[in-house]
Design a protein around this motif. Sequence first.
Motif, PDB file in Angstrom:
ATOM      1  N   ASN A   1       1.012   0.343  10.457  1.00  0.00           N
ATOM      2  CA  ASN A   1       0.367  -0.438  11.608  1.00  0.00           C
ATOM      3  C   ASN A   1      -0.327   0.763  12.589  1.00  0.00           C
ATOM      4  O   ASN A   1      -0.083   1.423  13.411  1.00  0.00           O
TER       5      ASN A   1
ATOM      6  N   GLU B   1      -5.314  -3.086   8.568  1.00  0.00           N
ATOM      7  CA  GLU B   1      -5.151  -2.228   9.549  1.00  0.00           C
ATOM      8  C   GLU B   1      -3.590  -2.347  10.284  1.00  0.00           C
ATOM      9  O   GLU B   1      -3.039  -1.297  10.738  1.00  0.00           O
ATOM     10  N   SER B   2      -3.302  -3.300  10.520  1.00  0.00           N
ATOM     11  CA  SER B   2      -1.997  -3.994  11.151  1.00  0.00           C
ATOM     12  C   SER B   2      -0.812  -3.891  10.191  1.00  0.00           C
ATOM     13  O   SER B   2       0.249  -3.672  10.935  1.00  0.00           O
ATOM     14  N   GLY B   3      -0.678  -3.762   8.973  1.00  0.00           N
ATOM     15  CA  GLY B   3       0.129  -3.682   8.282  1.00  0.00           C
ATOM     16  C   GLY B   3       0.846  -5.029   7.343  1.00  0.00           C
ATOM     17  O   GLY B   3       1.911  -5.483   7.374  1.00  0.00           O
ATOM     18  N   CYS B   4      -0.606  -5.350   6.720  1.00  0.00           N
ATOM     19  CA  CYS B   4      -0.477  -6.697   5.784  1.00  0.00           C
ATOM     20  C   CYS B   4       0.472  -6.330   4.577  1.00  0.00           C
ATOM     21  O   CYS B   4       0.521  -4.766   4.157  1.00  0.00           O
TER      22      CYS B   4
ATOM     23  N   LYS C   1       6.365  -4.652  13.093  1.00  0.00           N
ATOM     24  CA  LYS C   1       5.871  -3.561  12.787  1.00  0.00           C
ATOM     25  C   LYS C   1       5.423  -3.111  13.907  1.00  0.00           C
ATOM     26  O   LYS C   1       4.091  -3.562  14.215  1.00  0.00           O
ATOM     27  N   LYS C   2       5.507  -2.025  14.615  1.00  0.00           N
ATOM     28  CA  LYS C   2       4.923  -1.396  15.855  1.00  0.00           C
ATOM     29  C   LYS C   2       3.909  -0.384  15.317  1.00  0.00           C
ATOM     30  O   LYS C   2       3.742   0.002  14.321  1.00  0.00           O
ATOM     31  N   PRO C   3       2.996  -0.242  16.271  1.00  0.00           N
ATOM     32  CA  PRO C   3       1.861   0.907  15.987  1.00  0.00           C
ATOM     33  C   PRO C   3       2.831   2.104  15.988  1.00  0.00           C
ATOM     34  O   PRO C   3       4.025   2.599  16.732  1.00  0.00           O
TER      35      PRO C   3
ATOM     36  N   THR D   1       4.436  -2.788   2.850  1.00  0.00           N
ATOM     37  CA  THR D   1       3.546  -2.727   3.996  1.00  0.00           C
ATOM     38  C   THR D   1       3.401  -1.457   4.387  1.00  0.00           C
ATOM     39  O   THR D   1       4.116  -0.689   4.461  1.00  0.00           O
TER      40      THR D   1
ATOM     41  N   THR E   1      -3.047  -0.246  14.526  1.00  0.00           N
ATOM     42  CA  THR E   1      -3.699  -0.829  15.744  1.00  0.00           C
ATOM     43  C   THR E   1      -2.801  -0.743  16.824  1.00  0.00           C
ATOM     44  O   THR E   1      -1.696   0.055  16.798  1.00  0.00           O
TER      45      THR E   1
ATOM     46  N   ALA F   1      -2.215 -10.489  10.240  1.00  0.00           N
ATOM     47  CA  ALA F   1      -1.786  -9.343   9.310  1.00  0.00           C
ATOM     48  C   ALA F   1      -3.028  -8.942   8.557  1.00  0.00           C
ATOM     49  O   ALA F   1      -3.591  -9.556   7.377  1.00  0.00           O
TER      50      ALA F   1
ATOM     51  N   ARG G   1       2.477  -5.928  15.057  1.00  0.00           N
ATOM     52  CA  ARG G   1       2.473  -6.996  13.782  1.00  0.00           C
ATOM     53  C   ARG G   1       3.785  -7.701  13.473  1.00  0.00           C
ATOM     54  O   ARG G   1       4.648  -7.235  13.179  1.00  0.00           O
TER      55      ARG G   1
END
Length: 287
Positions: A231, A172-175, A135-137, A228, A233, A169, A237
């Motif tokens: 992301n 903020e980053s997509g947990c 998962k990219k920004p 999810t 950040t 994860a 991720r």
Amino acid sequence: MTPTNELPPGAALHPWNRGFAWQGRPGPWRTLAPAQGAQFDRDGYVVVEDVLDASEVEAALAEIDPIEAQTDAYLRTRPDGRLTILESGAITFSVHLVTRSAVLRRLAAHPAIVGICHDLIGDDVNLYWDQAVYKKPEKPRRFPWHQDNGYTYVEPQQYLTCWLALTNATEESGCPWVVPGLHRRGTLAHRFIEPLGYECFEHPADSVPAPVRAGGIVVFSSLTPHLTRPNVTAAVRKAYILQYAPEGATILDGDPSAGPPSATRSCDVAERQFPVLRGGHHVAPPD
């Protein structure tokens, strides 16, 4: 929070889901602590930290990163950089990596992961599916709540997803986020939301994040609604998803809106699905 198995607004049972009864596992526990087993039974998920050490995470990344780069490069050749729910520079799925890497075959049969499978599935277990999800920004967008069994209807309905974090994860980053308790209702009806994938409801009343450090696993049922989020950040991720089903599991085919399944077929595909447990004993992966 106390989980509930009441269906959210707009949710309904899958037409093929009739008479489902959740099957809890009583122990004894080989890898999980009793409290972790109880949480999985109650909530449909549990976070298990520090399953892999730093060197094992690095070895997995060394195998997966080049494959993911190929996936992203292919997406850039597609119109708008998209293919169904995959999007270049946003989110990529690289599937069946065990067919391409002995390192990842060994990871799929890692003793700690197989121990979790024993605790939550039983004595005879096969690898069912594997895929890396990067998962990219990315731009904010809607992500659909879904169950894994909503994509391909497997019997028995409850198999196991091990969401292995290869980077930290966080929220903020997509947990992963999950809806506790709904796994006990079995498979829900899903509809396809173009181009984001299948969805079983939009706005659950109760959802919780499941953050996990690199090397840890969010373990959840194929019946646990999850998603999810974006992301936000500056870093990618990275996760590797390993799914396990009991030996003898089958896939039901057909149009659920048209009536009963039209066909049943085995889950077993020898080149990418192999045993990890037989009679409670660990099985070495194929060379």
